[in-house]
Design a protein around this motif. Structure first.
Motif, PDB file in Angstrom:
ATOM      1  N   ALA A 141       0.827  -1.208   0.000  1.00 54.78           N
ATOM      2  CA  ALA A 141       0.000   0.000   0.000  1.00 54.78           C
ATOM      3  C   ALA A 141       0.861   1.258   0.000  1.00 54.78           C
ATOM      4  O   ALA A 141       0.381   2.343   0.317  1.00 54.78           O
ATOM      5  CB  ALA A 141      -0.924   0.006   1.220  1.00 54.78           C
ATOM      6  N   SER A 156      -4.873   1.756  -3.250  1.00 56.17           N
ATOM      7  CA  SER A 156      -5.749   2.559  -2.391  1.00 56.17           C
ATOM      8  C   SER A 156      -6.751   1.706  -1.618  1.00 56.17           C
ATOM      9  O   SER A 156      -7.397   2.190  -0.686  1.00 56.17           O
ATOM     10  CB  SER A 156      -6.500   3.588  -3.240  1.00 56.17           C
ATOM     11  OG  SER A 156      -7.278   2.947  -4.236  1.00 56.17           O
ATOM     12  N   GLU A 157      -6.885   0.419  -1.997  1.00 55.71           N
ATOM     13  CA  GLU A 157      -7.819  -0.479  -1.323  1.00 55.71           C
ATOM     14  C   GLU A 157      -7.131  -1.325  -0.249  1.00 55.71           C
ATOM     15  O   GLU A 157      -7.757  -2.197   0.355  1.00 55.71           O
ATOM     16  CB  GLU A 157      -8.485  -1.399  -2.344  1.00 55.71           C
ATOM     17  CG  GLU A 157      -9.373  -0.656  -3.351  1.00 55.71           C
ATOM     18  CD  GLU A 157      -9.927  -1.560  -4.421  1.00 55.71           C
ATOM     19  OE1 GLU A 157     -11.105  -1.362  -4.821  1.00 55.71           O
ATOM     20  OE2 GLU A 157      -9.192  -2.463  -4.890  1.00 55.71           O
ATOM     21  N   THR A 182      -4.927  -1.410   3.323  1.00 54.63           N
ATOM     22  CA  THR A 182      -4.625  -0.655   4.539  1.00 54.63           C
ATOM     23  C   THR A 182      -3.727  -1.495   5.431  1.00 54.63           C
ATOM     24  O   THR A 182      -3.958  -2.696   5.602  1.00 54.63           O
ATOM     25  CB  THR A 182      -5.911  -0.320   5.309  1.00 54.63           C
ATOM     26  OG1 THR A 182      -6.806   0.394   4.452  1.00 54.63           O
ATOM     27  CG2 THR A 182      -5.611   0.526   6.535  1.00 54.63           C
ATOM     28  N   GLU A 183      -2.720  -0.866   6.003  1.00 56.51           N
ATOM     29  CA  GLU A 183      -1.924  -1.563   7.013  1.00 56.51           C
ATOM     30  C   GLU A 183      -2.670  -1.483   8.335  1.00 56.51           C
ATOM     31  O   GLU A 183      -3.265  -0.450   8.670  1.00 56.51           O
ATOM     32  CB  GLU A 183      -0.547  -0.935   7.143  1.00 56.51           C
ATOM     33  CG  GLU A 183       0.363  -1.665   8.128  1.00 56.51           C
ATOM     34  CD  GLU A 183       1.780  -1.111   8.178  1.00 56.51           C
ATOM     35  OE1 GLU A 183       2.446  -1.305   9.224  1.00 56.51           O
ATOM     36  OE2 GLU A 183       2.209  -0.492   7.183  1.00 56.51           O
ATOM     37  N   THR A 184      -2.650  -2.577   9.079  1.00 55.83           N
ATOM     38  CA  THR A 184      -3.328  -2.605  10.370  1.00 55.83           C
ATOM     39  C   THR A 184      -2.361  -3.078  11.445  1.00 55.83           C
ATOM     40  O   THR A 184      -1.292  -3.629  11.164  1.00 55.83           O
ATOM     41  CB  THR A 184      -4.544  -3.554  10.354  1.00 55.83           C
ATOM     42  OG1 THR A 184      -4.081  -4.917  10.293  1.00 55.83           O
ATOM     43  CG2 THR A 184      -5.445  -3.269   9.171  1.00 55.83           C
ATOM     44  N   PRO A 192      -6.777   0.028  11.892  1.00 52.88           N
ATOM     45  CA  PRO A 192      -5.973   0.626  10.812  1.00 52.88           C
ATOM     46  C   PRO A 192      -4.813   1.454  11.357  1.00 52.88           C
ATOM     47  O   PRO A 192      -4.931   2.127  12.383  1.00 52.88           O
ATOM     48  CB  PRO A 192      -6.983   1.510  10.076  1.00 52.88           C
ATOM     49  CG  PRO A 192      -8.318   0.955  10.427  1.00 52.88           C
ATOM     50  CD  PRO A 192      -8.189   0.443  11.826  1.00 52.88           C
ATOM     51  N   GLY A 244      -1.802   6.210   7.435  1.00 49.26           N
ATOM     52  CA  GLY A 244      -0.800   6.425   6.412  1.00 49.26           C
ATOM     53  C   GLY A 244      -0.298   7.862   6.449  1.00 49.26           C
ATOM     54  O   GLY A 244      -0.651   8.620   7.363  1.00 49.26           O
ATOM     55  N   TYR A 287       2.047   5.301   4.028  1.00 53.62           N
ATOM     56  CA  TYR A 287       2.922   4.194   4.375  1.00 53.62           C
ATOM     57  C   TYR A 287       4.264   4.331   3.678  1.00 53.62           C
ATOM     58  O   TYR A 287       4.362   4.926   2.598  1.00 53.62           O
ATOM     59  CB  TYR A 287       2.252   2.881   3.987  1.00 53.62           C
ATOM     60  CG  TYR A 287       0.873   2.722   4.574  1.00 53.62           C
ATOM     61  CD1 TYR A 287       0.690   2.655   5.952  1.00 53.62           C
ATOM     62  CD2 TYR A 287      -0.254   2.659   3.752  1.00 53.62           C
ATOM     63  CE1 TYR A 287      -0.576   2.524   6.501  1.00 53.62           C
ATOM     64  CE2 TYR A 287      -1.521   2.528   4.290  1.00 53.62           C
ATOM     65  CZ  TYR A 287      -1.692   2.465   5.665  1.00 53.62           C
ATOM     66  OH  TYR A 287      -2.937   2.342   6.211  1.00 53.62           O
ATOM     67  N   LEU A 347      -2.054  -6.525   6.932  1.00 49.23           N
ATOM     68  CA  LEU A 347      -2.715  -5.749   5.894  1.00 49.23           C
ATOM     69  C   LEU A 347      -4.165  -6.184   5.770  1.00 49.23           C
ATOM     70  O   LEU A 347      -4.526  -7.334   6.047  1.00 49.23           O
ATOM     71  CB  LEU A 347      -2.018  -5.951   4.545  1.00 49.23           C
ATOM     72  CG  LEU A 347      -0.513  -5.670   4.481  1.00 49.23           C
ATOM     73  CD1 LEU A 347       0.072  -6.251   3.209  1.00 49.23           C
ATOM     74  CD2 LEU A 347      -0.251  -4.164   4.555  1.00 49.23           C
ATOM     75  N   ARG A 348      -4.978  -5.243   5.339  1.00 53.48           N
ATOM     76  CA  ARG A 348      -6.376  -5.541   5.013  1.00 53.48           C
ATOM     77  C   ARG A 348      -6.633  -4.989   3.624  1.00 53.48           C
ATOM     78  O   ARG A 348      -6.362  -3.816   3.350  1.00 53.48           O
ATOM     79  CB  ARG A 348      -7.327  -4.904   6.021  1.00 53.48           C
ATOM     80  CG  ARG A 348      -8.817  -5.123   5.683  1.00 53.48           C
ATOM     81  CD  ARG A 348      -9.702  -4.462   6.711  1.00 53.48           C
ATOM     82  NE  ARG A 348     -11.114  -4.570   6.340  1.00 53.48           N
ATOM     83  CZ  ARG A 348     -12.063  -5.033   7.133  1.00 53.48           C
ATOM     84  NH1 ARG A 348     -11.781  -5.440   8.351  1.00 53.48           N
ATOM     85  NH2 ARG A 348     -13.322  -5.083   6.726  1.00 53.48           N
TER      86      ARG A 348
END
Length: 319
Positions: A201, A234-235, A237-239, A245, A248, A250, A264-265
């Motif tokens: 991401a 863009s879809e 996300t690091e969690t 979440p 960012g 990132y 990641l999600r």
């Protein structure tokens, strides 16, 4: 592909791959007054195709066993470099089984993309013998040697040196046709040294390194069509480990230390026909720009439980 051309091309590629592996696996120089044993100048090598574009290779000396793969094997979601000390008699056993095959036979005609297997022995920097065939064309004797080598390779994969592994799961295993398709991804470093790679991401635009393949199952239980769903950067996300979440932007590169992981999600809204879907997911690990040949890169694939797509209102319970 012409048999002779295919054989020479496969031989050259296999020898180069074997030489690269052997350089990484070479034992340290002997102490003053000691000489290398004759076996230290020879090694057994093995390469095979994995998936559509991956390569798995092993190099076995009297001192060490080294494996490198840029595509994960089924049930072993790891890529990178793996190494362990040689087991007693391992080199002699493997070399003896290859020599027992006799002179290499012609590889015949095969088509681009056909799964290939190559195994042989290098001595004093030169190929002593190279056997290369399409996997489906192996003789019973070749298949027995191949199976023995592959079993040894899989054991070495339990000894990561510079490697990454991944686990992937559904956020929800049952969705409606216009629901959000989402996966949770954990990339970890099981090895002994840090591994850098491009953050899935880290870019604001374009595709990420994550994708899901869905094959709709027909009434007779046979998949009737497959669909490759690639998540945009863009879809993704690091969690944190708790699933919350991480804000960012990132970093472009993840520097993953031994024993650490990144979560990641990925989620995307897609329209699917109500049905059961066989599913798998993958992460395409990209090495940082200007990396050398010892960088970890390639594709880690994970089989997922079937995805159920049901008509609106048919879901039970809440997530």
């Amino acid at each position: 592909m012409d048999g002779a051309l295919g054989r020479s091309g496969l031989r050259a590629a296999s020898v180069l791959f074997a030489a690269a592996l052997a350089c990484c696996a070479a034992p340290p120089a002997p102490a003053a007054g000691k000489a290398f044993s004759p076996m230290a100048e020879s090694w057994v090598f093995f390469t095979r195709s994995v998936g559509s574009a991956g390569t798995l290779g092993g190099s076995f000396t009297a001192d060490a066993a080294l494996v490198r793969t840029d595509a994960s094997l089924p049930g072993i979601p790891r890529i990178g470099f793996f190494r362990r000390p040689a087991e007693a008699g391992e080199f002699s056993r493997l070399a003896g089984s290859i020599r027992a095959l006799g002179a290499p036979r012609r590889s015949g005609t095969h088509f681009p993309g056909a799964p290939l297997v190559s195994l042989g022995i290098m001595t004093n920097g030169k190929a002593e013998v190279v056997h290369g065939q399409v996997e489906s064309a192996l003789t019973p004797a070749e298949r027995q040697v191949f199976s023995s080598l592959e079993a040894t390779v899989e054991k070495v994969l339990d000894h990561p040196h510079k490697a990454l592994e991944a686990s992937i799961e559904w956020v929800r295993g049952t969705i409606e046709p216009d629901d959000e398709l989402a996966i949770l991804v954990r990339v970890s470093n099981p090895g002994l040294v840090p591994v850098p790679f491009v953050h899935p991401a880290g870019g604001e635009e374009g595709e990420s390194a994550l994708a899901v393949v869905l094959a709709r199952v027909g009434p007779d239980g046979v998949p009737v069509e497959a669909r490759d769903i690639t998540f945009a950067a863009s879809e993704v996300t690091e969690t944190g480990p708790d699933g919350k979440p991480v804000a960012g932007p990132y970093p472009a590169i993840v520097e993953l230390a031994p024993g650490k992981d990144v979560h990641l999600r990925a989620r995307s809204r897609v329209r699917l026909v109500p049905a059961s879907y066989r599913a798998s997911a993958r992460i395409d690990v990209e090495a940082p720009p200007d990396s050398d040949e010892k960088a970890v890169s390639g594709t880690i694939s994970v089989e997922l439980p079937p995805l159920g797509v049901v008509r609106p209102g048919a879901k039970r319970g809440k997530d």
